[in-house]
Motif scaffolding. Sequence first.
Motif, PDB file in Angstrom:
ATOM      1  N   MET A  46       0.853  -1.183   0.000  1.00  0.00           N
ATOM      2  CA  MET A  46       0.000   0.000   0.000  1.00  0.00           C
ATOM      3  C   MET A  46       0.895   1.241   0.000  1.00  0.00           C
ATOM      4  N   ASN A  69      -4.295   7.056  -2.002  1.00  0.00           N
ATOM      5  CA  ASN A  69      -3.559   5.836  -1.693  1.00  0.00           C
ATOM      6  C   ASN A  69      -3.771   4.807  -2.785  1.00  0.00           C
ATOM      7  N   SER A  70      -2.829   3.907  -2.891  1.00  0.00           N
ATOM      8  CA  SER A  70      -2.892   2.814  -3.852  1.00  0.00           C
ATOM      9  C   SER A  70      -2.547   1.528  -3.114  1.00  0.00           C
ATOM     10  N   TYR A  71      -3.155   0.420  -3.549  1.00  0.00           N
ATOM     11  CA  TYR A  71      -2.829  -0.844  -2.911  1.00  0.00           C
ATOM     12  C   TYR A  71      -2.978  -1.983  -3.904  1.00  0.00           C
TER      13      TYR A  71
END
Length: 289
Positions: A46, A69-71
Amino acid sequence: MNDLLRSLKLNILHVGHAKLDHHWNYSDVISPFMRLFYITKGTAVMNHTNQLFVLKPDYMYLVPSYIYNSYSCEEYHEQYYLSFFEEIEPGLSVANLKQLRFEVKANASDVLYFNRLMTLNPDLEIKNSTPKPQIRKVLTQKDKKANISFASSNYLETQGIISVLLSRFIMQRDHVVLEGGDYRDLNKVLIYIAKNLNSPITVEKLSKYCGLSADHFSRSFIKKFGMRPVHYIQSRRIARAQLLLLSTQDSLKQIAEDVGFKNAAYFSRIFKQITGNTPASYRKTHFNL
């Protein structure tokens, strides 16, 4: 600072346990609510706040509201998840007042807390792990508390458990260390800004509100918050605009006015400067399915 924490309001949105694979892969997600993950098996990654987190078993992870955010998960992992609105006074967040850590080692009681939350809130599991339907469903609810229809005892216990879990991420030192008479003045100015985002707010007006000279107020604000007052005001206006873009069908011009920008072009420029997207692009990307 703890006097403001006494006004903390928490509203649970989702809680459950998920088994996820490579389909759990999303970028540029932004939510108007906090999210908390407790990893029980496998790994994932993440990104947020310019940090990379390797999600590993027996650790908990916090994602603040209004943070891109990126995950992703390459193979497989299992997690307990919790999402909730949190607010201190109108428009303030715990993150405004306290330093937060985003990764903590879980302890034996945490899994019990999650299971208890699931027992108390049996209908709040996420049916679709894709972020946009989750966010749209939450924001288009007529009342954020519409999903809280259970007994008062369950409601209070739910609030208590979320408070305990959130407390694990709050560092003992205040995000804003205030000394002397400025303590009360700078506390109340945050609340004043949150309540008056749709009105003209100047440094002169804020300094008079605090009973300080403009220079003293500006120096104190920068020292305590790490940014100029005008930049803080802009950041709060854009955060409010993000919520309105996702939760209403109001025109961009109307939203600009609602958050204190009389000039729609200037609103768009500041919005893109802070978020990386124009308001129209942000709404299309994060609201439309």
